[in-house]
Every structure is written in structure tokens, then in C-alpha cells.
Design a protein around this motif. Structure first.
Motif, PDB file in Angstrom:
ATOM      1  N   VAL A 176      34.024  39.110  33.680  1.00 51.11           N
ATOM      2  CA  VAL A 176      34.466  40.497  33.841  1.00 51.11           C
ATOM      3  C   VAL A 176      33.657  41.049  35.007  1.00 51.11           C
ATOM      4  O   VAL A 176      32.429  41.131  34.930  1.00 51.11           O
ATOM      5  CB  VAL A 176      34.221  41.340  32.579  1.00 51.11           C
ATOM      6  CG1 VAL A 176      34.614  42.793  32.823  1.00 51.11           C
ATOM      7  CG2 VAL A 176      34.981  40.769  31.392  1.00 51.11           C
ATOM      8  N   PHE A 177      34.345  41.392  36.104  1.00 50.40           N
ATOM      9  CA  PHE A 177      33.647  41.869  37.297  1.00 50.40           C
ATOM     10  C   PHE A 177      33.923  43.349  37.476  1.00 50.40           C
ATOM     11  O   PHE A 177      35.075  43.770  37.588  1.00 50.40           O
ATOM     12  CB  PHE A 177      34.090  41.092  38.543  1.00 50.40           C
ATOM     13  CG  PHE A 177      33.161  41.273  39.704  1.00 50.40           C
ATOM     14  CD1 PHE A 177      32.072  40.449  39.859  1.00 50.40           C
ATOM     15  CD2 PHE A 177      33.365  42.297  40.627  1.00 50.40           C
ATOM     16  CE1 PHE A 177      31.188  40.623  40.916  1.00 50.40           C
ATOM     17  CE2 PHE A 177      32.492  42.488  41.685  1.00 50.40           C
ATOM     18  CZ  PHE A 177      31.397  41.646  41.833  1.00 50.40           C
ATOM     19  N   LEU A 178      32.846  44.142  37.494  1.00 49.18           N
ATOM     20  CA  LEU A 178      32.956  45.586  37.621  1.00 49.18           C
ATOM     21  C   LEU A 178      32.565  46.036  39.021  1.00 49.18           C
ATOM     22  O   LEU A 178      31.606  45.522  39.611  1.00 49.18           O
ATOM     23  CB  LEU A 178      32.044  46.288  36.606  1.00 49.18           C
ATOM     24  CG  LEU A 178      32.313  46.020  35.120  1.00 49.18           C
ATOM     25  CD1 LEU A 178      31.273  46.736  34.268  1.00 49.18           C
ATOM     26  CD2 LEU A 178      33.712  46.465  34.725  1.00 49.18           C
ATOM     27  N   LEU A 179      33.326  46.986  39.531  1.00 47.31           N
ATOM     28  CA  LEU A 179      33.007  47.638  40.799  1.00 47.31           C
ATOM     29  C   LEU A 179      33.228  49.130  40.623  1.00 47.31           C
ATOM     30  O   LEU A 179      34.325  49.560  40.247  1.00 47.31           O
ATOM     31  CB  LEU A 179      33.906  47.122  41.932  1.00 47.31           C
ATOM     32  CG  LEU A 179      33.510  45.830  42.645  1.00 47.31           C
ATOM     33  CD1 LEU A 179      34.568  45.452  43.667  1.00 47.31           C
ATOM     34  CD2 LEU A 179      32.150  45.961  43.314  1.00 47.31           C
ATOM     35  N   GLU A 180      32.174  49.902  40.871  1.00 46.49           N
ATOM     36  CA  GLU A 180      32.268  51.359  40.795  1.00 46.49           C
ATOM     37  C   GLU A 180      32.886  51.831  39.479  1.00 46.49           C
ATOM     38  O   GLU A 180      33.719  52.732  39.446  1.00 46.49           O
ATOM     39  CB  GLU A 180      33.057  51.901  41.995  1.00 46.49           C
ATOM     40  CG  GLU A 180      32.365  51.597  43.320  1.00 46.49           C
ATOM     41  CD  GLU A 180      33.147  52.116  44.516  1.00 46.49           C
ATOM     42  OE1 GLU A 180      34.317  52.537  44.327  1.00 46.49           O
ATOM     43  OE2 GLU A 180      32.598  52.104  45.625  1.00 46.49           O
ATOM     44  N   GLY A 181      32.475  51.173  38.398  1.00 49.02           N
ATOM     45  CA  GLY A 181      32.900  51.593  37.077  1.00 49.02           C
ATOM     46  C   GLY A 181      34.283  51.148  36.672  1.00 49.02           C
ATOM     47  O   GLY A 181      34.767  51.540  35.604  1.00 49.02           O
ATOM     48  N   ARG A 182      34.928  50.321  37.468  1.00 47.49           N
ATOM     49  CA  ARG A 182      36.265  49.831  37.148  1.00 47.49           C
ATOM     50  C   ARG A 182      36.278  48.306  37.090  1.00 47.49           C
ATOM     51  O   ARG A 182      35.435  47.647  37.711  1.00 47.49           O
ATOM     52  CB  ARG A 182      37.284  50.303  38.189  1.00 47.49           C
ATOM     53  CG  ARG A 182      37.426  51.816  38.263  1.00 47.49           C
ATOM     54  CD  ARG A 182      38.470  52.213  39.278  1.00 47.49           C
ATOM     55  NE  ARG A 182      38.654  53.658  39.328  1.00 47.49           N
ATOM     56  CZ  ARG A 182      39.515  54.273  40.121  1.00 47.49           C
ATOM     57  NH1 ARG A 182      40.296  53.563  40.935  1.00 47.49           N
ATOM     58  NH2 ARG A 182      39.610  55.591  40.099  1.00 47.49           N
ATOM     59  N   VAL A 183      37.234  47.754  36.378  1.00 45.31           N
ATOM     60  CA  VAL A 183      37.370  46.300  36.302  1.00 45.31           C
ATOM     61  C   VAL A 183      38.096  45.810  37.541  1.00 45.31           C
ATOM     62  O   VAL A 183      39.272  46.128  37.764  1.00 45.31           O
ATOM     63  CB  VAL A 183      38.139  45.882  35.032  1.00 45.31           C
ATOM     64  CG1 VAL A 183      38.378  44.375  35.041  1.00 45.31           C
ATOM     65  CG2 VAL A 183      37.363  46.288  33.782  1.00 45.31           C
ATOM     66  N   ALA A 184      37.383  45.029  38.365  1.00 43.06           N
ATOM     67  CA  ALA A 184      37.998  44.429  39.543  1.00 43.06           C
ATOM     68  C   ALA A 184      38.627  43.084  39.220  1.00 43.06           C
ATOM     69  O   ALA A 184      39.567  42.652  39.886  1.00 43.06           O
ATOM     70  CB  ALA A 184      36.951  44.255  40.643  1.00 43.06           C
ATOM     71  N   PHE A 185      38.109  42.430  38.177  1.00 45.40           N
ATOM     72  CA  PHE A 185      38.669  41.139  37.742  1.00 45.40           C
ATOM     73  C   PHE A 185      38.250  40.896  36.309  1.00 45.40           C
ATOM     74  O   PHE A 185      37.107  41.157  35.936  1.00 45.40           O
ATOM     75  CB  PHE A 185      38.175  39.989  38.622  1.00 45.40           C
ATOM     76  CG  PHE A 185      38.665  38.637  38.155  1.00 45.40           C
ATOM     77  CD1 PHE A 185      39.889  38.147  38.570  1.00 45.40           C
ATOM     78  CD2 PHE A 185      37.909  37.876  37.261  1.00 45.40           C
ATOM     79  CE1 PHE A 185      40.360  36.919  38.118  1.00 45.40           C
ATOM     80  CE2 PHE A 185      38.367  36.650  36.804  1.00 45.40           C
ATOM     81  CZ  PHE A 185      39.609  36.167  37.233  1.00 45.40           C
ATOM     82  N   ALA A 186      39.171  40.381  35.506  1.00 46.89           N
ATOM     83  CA  ALA A 186      38.861  39.930  34.146  1.00 46.89           C
ATOM     84  C   ALA A 186      39.704  38.704  33.872  1.00 46.89           C
ATOM     85  O   ALA A 186      40.933  38.760  33.893  1.00 46.89           O
ATOM     86  CB  ALA A 186      39.149  41.020  33.121  1.00 46.89           C
ATOM     87  N   GLY A 187      39.042  37.588  33.656  1.00 46.82           N
ATOM     88  CA  GLY A 187      39.759  36.332  33.417  1.00 46.82           C
ATOM     89  C   GLY A 187      38.780  35.181  33.441  1.00 46.82           C
ATOM     90  O   GLY A 187      37.559  35.374  33.394  1.00 46.82           O
ATOM     91  N   SER A 188      39.289  33.974  33.537  1.00 46.96           N
ATOM     92  CA  SER A 188      38.415  32.805  33.519  1.00 46.96           C
ATOM     93  C   SER A 188      37.781  32.583  34.887  1.00 46.96           C
ATOM     94  O   SER A 188      38.274  33.057  35.920  1.00 46.96           O
ATOM     95  CB  SER A 188      39.201  31.557  33.109  1.00 46.96           C
ATOM     96  OG  SER A 188      40.073  31.152  34.150  1.00 46.96           O
ATOM     97  N   VAL A 189      36.672  31.851  34.880  1.00 50.29           N
ATOM     98  CA  VAL A 189      36.018  31.484  36.137  1.00 50.29           C
ATOM     99  C   VAL A 189      36.976  30.689  37.012  1.00 50.29           C
ATOM    100  O   VAL A 189      37.057  30.907  38.227  1.00 50.29           O
ATOM    101  CB  VAL A 189      34.730  30.680  35.853  1.00 50.29           C
ATOM    102  CG1 VAL A 189      34.124  30.159  37.149  1.00 50.29           C
ATOM    103  CG2 VAL A 189      33.726  31.525  35.085  1.00 50.29           C
ATOM    104  N   LEU A 190      37.733  29.786  36.389  1.00 49.12           N
ATOM    105  CA  LEU A 190      38.695  28.985  37.162  1.00 49.12           C
ATOM    106  C   LEU A 190      39.753  29.861  37.805  1.00 49.12           C
ATOM    107  O   LEU A 190      40.146  29.641  38.959  1.00 49.12           O
ATOM    108  CB  LEU A 190      39.347  27.935  36.252  1.00 49.12           C
ATOM    109  CG  LEU A 190      38.454  26.784  35.794  1.00 49.12           C
ATOM    110  CD1 LEU A 190      39.217  25.869  34.834  1.00 49.12           C
ATOM    111  CD2 LEU A 190      37.950  25.983  36.993  1.00 49.12           C
ATOM    112  N   GLU A 191      40.228  30.877  37.083  1.00 51.58           N
ATOM    113  CA  GLU A 191      41.230  31.783  37.641  1.00 51.58           C
ATOM    114  C   GLU A 191      40.668  32.552  38.837  1.00 51.58           C
ATOM    115  O   GLU A 191      41.361  32.760  39.833  1.00 51.58           O
ATOM    116  CB  GLU A 191      41.705  32.760  36.563  1.00 51.58           C
ATOM    117  CG  GLU A 191      42.599  32.133  35.509  1.00 51.58           C
ATOM    118  CD  GLU A 191      42.821  33.052  34.318  1.00 51.58           C
ATOM    119  OE1 GLU A 191      43.732  32.745  33.532  1.00 51.58           O
ATOM    120  OE2 GLU A 191      42.084  34.052  34.168  1.00 51.58           O
TER     121      GLU A 191
END
Length: 252
Positions: free
Chosen positions: A214-229
Motif C-alpha cells: 500500500v503506497f501512500l502519497l500526500e494522504g492518498r493511496v497511490a497504489f494498493a496491490g501485490s509487489v508483482l503487480e
């Protein structure tokens, strides 16, 4: 006409979500820490919550622990609403970034205090042995080195065999040997179907441990998924490069 014996297609069974974060927002005065954040943590997997400084990582971790109450949205753990009934907390293990124990107690007294609080819970003393904490158990916490306190911090997080572990920068302050011991313990817990949420600034470590991001930027989800994805979507083989590409794409 011959009779067909074709088998019906089987539905893909995905791991269930033990944590659901749904449209969570949190503001501290004029600062928006979380802005409609949604993601899930899948059972029996390691999920890394990543992002640059001030991205919202600490706030979402504290919200999952019930230490911060969202302004809106909801977090559930095993279908129990966080900030509702407190029973779900008995299934949690938490390792904060910096150990914080009563400094006048010995390490053994810290253990005894926690065991009294969670009376009847099964205990896991494996890390106390593997991190060579046994000789330090009768020393006051205030006399322990920073690295030894962090070892105690890790051992306590796993003490009650939690089904959900939340680990904030777990290897920070540990020497390479202790760090390797802890990482092996994390993977063993995952293999025993525990769910692990961790934060880390060491992306090589995340690449070694995590299956989901789950990658957050400025309080929002920029990416949520598998490492492979994430690697496929950015065309990168290394997580470091994939994260850089993700941040560049969001900044452009």
C-alpha cells in the motif's frame, strides 16, 4: 454422441481480508493526513505500507490500532469495528518504531506485567532465545542498550502469538544478525497464517518480506496491490525502481 466429462471451471479463491480500511479521512487542524484512504490486508500475507515522509503512514497505522480516531470512514479487523468493541485488540501484536517500556522495571517484569494483562493467552518465547535476551531479563530497562531494547520490543510483539502483527520499522536499530533473526520470524509467522502489516524505508527489506504494497502519497493511496503487480505496472524488476517510477508518474 460421446458424453462430455469436462470439469466446470473453478472460481479463483483469494485470501480473505483481515483488515478493511474504507474511505478513511483524518485532518489535524489544517493538515489533511488521510484523504479517503481505502485498502485491505489479506490473511496470511505480509503487507507493507510505504510512502515518503508525511504521506500518512503513521496516521493510518495509529488508526488501525485505535490510537487515532478517523474523522470519517471505517476500519474493521476481523469484522470488528476499530474504536468499537475492544475485543479485537487481543489478536494484535504491535512493535512501535521506538521501544517504550517502564524504565524502572526489569525486562522480566515487563513480560510478567503483560502476561498478567493477557492472562490465559498462549505465549511464544522463541525470539527471547533467538535474540539472546535471556541474560538481560533481570536488568532494568533503563540500563539496556538501544539495540537490546529494540530486541525486547520485537520479542514482546510476538509474545502472545497474534493473528495480526503491526510492525513499524521493525529492523530499525537492530544489528545485522538480530535483523536477520527478526525477518525469519516474520516469515515463519506468515507461514503459520498470521497477517503482518509493516512499514519500512528500506525497500530491499520490503522486497524480501512483503507480498502486498500500500503506497501512500500526500494522504492518498497511490497504489494498493501485490509487489508483482507494482513491478509489472511500472515495468521494473526491482522494488526500488518501481517505487521511483510510481512517484515520478504521480508527480508528473
Amino acid at each position: 454422441m460421446t458424453e462430455s466429462h469436462a470439469q466446470p471451471a473453478r472460481a479463483l479463491v483469494l485470501p480473505r481480508q483481515v483488515v478493511r480500511v474504507v474511505e478513511v479521512s483524518k485532518r489535524f487542524r489544517r493538515v489533511i493526513a488521510l484523504d479517503h484512504v481505502s485498502f485491505g490486508v489479506r490473511a496470511g500475507r505480509v503487507t507493507a505500507v510505504l510512502g515518503p515522509n508525511a504521506a500518512g503512514k503513521s496516521t493510518i497505522i495509529k488508526a488501525m490500532l485505535g490510537l487515532v480516531r478517523p474523522d470519517s470512514g471505517q476500519i474493521t479487523i476481523e469484522d470488528a469495528v476499530v474504536n468499537g468493541a475492544p475485543e479485537y485488540r487481543s489478536r494484535l501484536g504491535y512493535m512501535p518504531q521506538a521501544a517504550c517500556f517502564p524504565v524502572n522495571l526489569t525486562a522480566r517484569e515487563v513480560m510478567t506485567m503483560l502476561q498478567d494483562i493477557r492472562a490465559g493467552s498462549a505465549t511464544d518465547l522463541e525470539l527471547f532465545d533467538e535474540l539472546k535476551l535471556t541474560p538481560e531479563l533481570d536488568q532494568p530497562v533503563r540500563t539496556l542498550s538501544g539495540g537490546t531494547r529494540q530486541k525486547l520490543n520485537a520479542a514482546v510483539a510476538f509474545l502472545f502469538r497474534p493473528s495480526l502483527l503491526i510492525l513499524d520499522e521493525p529492523t530499525a536499530g537492530l544489528d545485522p544478525v538480530a535483523s536477520a533473526v527478526l525477518k525469519r520470524k516474520i516469515l515463519r509467522a506468515r507461514d503459520e497464517n498470521a497477517s503482518i502489516v509493516l512499514t519500512s524505508h528500506v525497500l530491499a527489506e520490503v522486497d524480501e518480506l512483503a507480498e502486498d504494497i500500500v503506497f501512500l502519497l500526500e494522504g492518498r493511496v497511490a497504489f494498493a496491490g501485490s509487489v508483482l503487480e507494482l513491478k509489472r505496472s511500472t515495468g521494473q524488476e526491482r522494488l526500488q525502481s518501481a517505487v521511483e517510477r510510481l512517484m515520478m508518474g504521480r508527480a508528473s
